[in-house]
Design a protein around this motif. Structure first.
Motif, mmCIF file in Angstrom:
data_model
loop_
_atom_site.group_PDB
_atom_site.id
_atom_site.type_symbol
_atom_site.label_atom_id
_atom_site.label_comp_id
_atom_site.label_asym_id
_atom_site.label_seq_id
_atom_site.Cartn_x
_atom_site.Cartn_y
_atom_site.Cartn_z
ATOM 1 N N ILE A 96 1.025 47.225 53.576
ATOM 2 C CA ILE A 96 -0.562 47.387 53.995
ATOM 3 C C ILE A 96 -1.023 48.671 53.922
ATOM 4 O O ILE A 96 -2.069 48.720 53.525
ATOM 5 C CB ILE A 96 -0.576 46.284 55.301
ATOM 6 C CG1 ILE A 96 -0.220 45.099 55.116
ATOM 7 C CG2 ILE A 96 -2.217 46.602 55.696
ATOM 8 C CD1 ILE A 96 -0.372 44.139 56.326
ATOM 9 N N GLU A 97 -0.536 49.390 54.453
ATOM 10 C CA GLU A 97 -0.882 51.033 54.763
ATOM 11 C C GLU A 97 -0.810 51.433 53.510
ATOM 12 O O GLU A 97 -1.853 52.221 52.882
ATOM 13 C CB GLU A 97 -0.117 51.629 55.879
ATOM 14 C CG GLU A 97 -0.155 51.185 57.302
ATOM 15 C CD GLU A 97 0.922 51.854 57.898
ATOM 16 O OE1 GLU A 97 1.598 52.830 57.689
ATOM 17 O OE2 GLU A 97 0.720 51.710 59.242
ATOM 18 N N LYS A 98 0.021 51.336 52.538
ATOM 19 C CA LYS A 98 -0.051 51.963 51.186
ATOM 20 C C LYS A 98 -0.860 51.590 50.347
ATOM 21 O O LYS A 98 -1.634 52.269 49.510
ATOM 22 C CB LYS A 98 1.347 51.704 50.782
ATOM 23 C CG LYS A 98 2.415 52.554 50.870
ATOM 24 C CD LYS A 98 3.799 52.380 50.432
ATOM 25 C CE LYS A 98 4.799 53.316 50.852
ATOM 26 N NZ LYS A 98 6.285 53.230 49.959
ATOM 27 N N LEU A 99 -1.320 50.130 50.442
ATOM 28 C CA LEU A 99 -2.459 49.289 49.669
ATOM 29 C C LEU A 99 -3.735 50.079 50.302
ATOM 30 O O LEU A 99 -4.624 50.415 49.448
ATOM 31 C CB LEU A 99 -2.342 47.946 49.814
ATOM 32 C CG LEU A 99 -1.287 47.309 49.085
ATOM 33 C CD1 LEU A 99 -1.218 45.746 49.370
ATOM 34 C CD2 LEU A 99 -1.605 47.502 47.662
ATOM 35 N N LEU A 100 -4.128 50.199 51.559
ATOM 36 C CA LEU A 100 -5.108 50.569 52.040
ATOM 37 C C LEU A 100 -5.384 51.935 51.726
ATOM 38 O O LEU A 100 -6.636 52.425 51.292
ATOM 39 C CB LEU A 100 -5.355 50.336 53.488
ATOM 40 C CG LEU A 100 -5.554 48.705 54.098
ATOM 41 C CD1 LEU A 100 -5.702 48.678 55.227
ATOM 42 C CD2 LEU A 100 -6.690 48.160 53.527
ATOM 43 N N SER A 101 -4.423 52.749 51.719
ATOM 44 C CA SER A 101 -4.593 54.264 51.553
ATOM 45 C C SER A 101 -4.826 54.466 50.086
ATOM 46 O O SER A 101 -5.770 55.183 49.667
ATOM 47 C CB SER A 101 -3.455 55.033 51.735
ATOM 48 O OG SER A 101 -2.145 54.734 50.979
ATOM 49 N N GLY A 102 -4.359 53.709 49.125
ATOM 50 C CA GLY A 102 -4.801 53.652 47.601
ATOM 51 C C GLY A 102 -6.048 53.208 47.362
ATOM 52 O O GLY A 102 -6.874 53.720 46.360
ATOM 53 N N ILE A 103 -6.635 52.516 48.239
ATOM 54 C CA ILE A 103 -8.084 51.636 47.841
ATOM 55 C C ILE A 103 -9.015 52.849 48.554
ATOM 56 O O ILE A 103 -10.074 53.180 48.045
ATOM 57 C CB ILE A 103 -8.049 50.380 48.649
ATOM 58 C CG1 ILE A 103 -7.376 49.496 47.719
ATOM 59 C CG2 ILE A 103 -9.628 50.120 48.428
ATOM 60 C CD1 ILE A 103 -7.314 48.189 48.299
ATOM 61 N N VAL A 104 -8.684 53.250 49.684
ATOM 62 C CA VAL A 104 -9.664 54.056 50.484
ATOM 63 C C VAL A 104 -9.518 55.410 50.097
ATOM 64 O O VAL A 104 -10.886 56.191 50.064
ATOM 65 C CB VAL A 104 -9.268 54.024 52.006
ATOM 66 C CG1 VAL A 104 -10.260 54.782 52.832
ATOM 67 C CG2 VAL A 104 -9.519 52.516 52.485
ATOM 68 N N ASN A 105 -8.469 56.194 49.746
ATOM 69 C CA ASN A 105 -8.495 57.432 49.640
ATOM 70 C C ASN A 105 -8.550 57.713 47.764
ATOM 71 O O ASN A 105 -7.595 58.424 47.366
ATOM 72 C CB ASN A 105 -7.362 58.155 50.045
ATOM 73 C CG ASN A 105 -7.271 57.859 51.576
ATOM 74 O OD1 ASN A 105 -8.321 58.055 52.377
ATOM 75 N ND2 ASN A 105 -6.008 57.816 52.134
ATOM 76 N N VAL A 106 -9.537 57.412 47.439
ATOM 77 C CA VAL A 106 -9.827 57.574 45.961
ATOM 78 C C VAL A 106 -10.176 58.872 45.537
ATOM 79 O O VAL A 106 -10.919 59.587 46.342
ATOM 80 C CB VAL A 106 -10.769 56.467 45.336
ATOM 81 C CG1 VAL A 106 -10.923 56.693 43.858
ATOM 82 C CG2 VAL A 106 -10.483 55.089 45.634
ATOM 83 N N GLN A 107 -9.127 59.621 44.539
ATOM 84 C CA GLN A 107 -9.723 60.922 44.253
ATOM 85 C C GLN A 107 -9.762 60.657 42.726
ATOM 86 O O GLN A 107 -8.913 60.875 41.950
ATOM 87 C CB GLN A 107 -8.425 61.780 44.550
ATOM 88 C CG GLN A 107 -8.331 61.794 46.035
ATOM 89 C CD GLN A 107 -7.104 62.787 46.386
ATOM 90 O OE1 GLN A 107 -6.095 63.129 45.336
ATOM 91 N NE2 GLN A 107 -6.745 62.913 47.589
ATOM 92 N N PRO A 108 -11.314 60.793 42.314
ATOM 93 C CA PRO A 108 -11.650 60.535 40.928
ATOM 94 C C PRO A 108 -11.153 61.891 39.918
ATOM 95 O O PRO A 108 -11.043 62.928 40.440
ATOM 96 C CB PRO A 108 -12.746 60.502 40.708
ATOM 97 C CG PRO A 108 -13.468 60.864 42.110
ATOM 98 C CD PRO A 108 -12.408 60.708 43.279
ATOM 99 N N GLN A 109 -10.228 61.738 39.058
ATOM 100 C CA GLN A 109 -9.851 62.964 38.003
ATOM 101 C C GLN A 109 -10.462 62.288 36.755
ATOM 102 O O GLN A 109 -10.230 61.249 36.277
ATOM 103 C CB GLN A 109 -8.469 62.770 38.251
ATOM 104 C CG GLN A 109 -8.169 63.683 39.402
ATOM 105 C CD GLN A 109 -6.595 63.860 39.745
ATOM 106 O OE1 GLN A 109 -5.870 63.273 38.724
ATOM 107 N NE2 GLN A 109 -6.196 64.399 40.763
#
Length: 121
Positions: A96-109
């Motif tokens: 759950i933490e990995k999924l949320l961090s991937g969704i919340v911490n987006v770094q556009p490149q």
């Protein structure tokens, strides 16, 4: 003429005797065929009984009891389900933490293959 009639009579008797021998031979051959069929049928029945006995022994040796097999398969399935549930409970929070961090911490490149568009002249 008497001698001719006697020769013909001898030939007729010889022919009758030959036909009796042929009939007797045919009867003997027919009886032998019947005996051979009967003997072959007995051998077939004996072989069939032996093969059935071997099959029953093979089935007993390798077939096992279906109830035992089902019980064993159910026990193995239950054990594997418990293991999967244990791993699920253990790793649930990390996933759950990995999924949320991937969704919340987006770094556009910009993708490395993307090229800068040239202005239209």
């Amino acid at each position: 003429m008497a001698q001719s009639n006697q020769g013909i009579q001898t030939l007729l008797e010889a022919e009758k005797e030959a036909s009796k021998v042929v009939a007797k031979s045919r009867q003997y051959r027919t009886q032998r065929l019947k005996d051979a069929r009967t003997e072959a049928q007995k051998e077939i029945e004996a072989l069939k009984a032996q093969k059935n006995k071997e099959f029953v022994e093979f089935e007993k040796q390798y077939g096992g009891n279906t109830d035992e097999t089902v019980t064993k398969a159910n026990a193995e399935t239950e054990e594997q389900l418990k293991e999967v549930n244990t791993l699920y409970q253990k790793n649930k929070q990390q996933v759950i933490e990995k999924l949320l961090s991937g969704i919340v911490n987006v770094q556009p490149q910009i993708h490395p293959n993307a090229k800068k568009a040239k202005p239209a002249a």
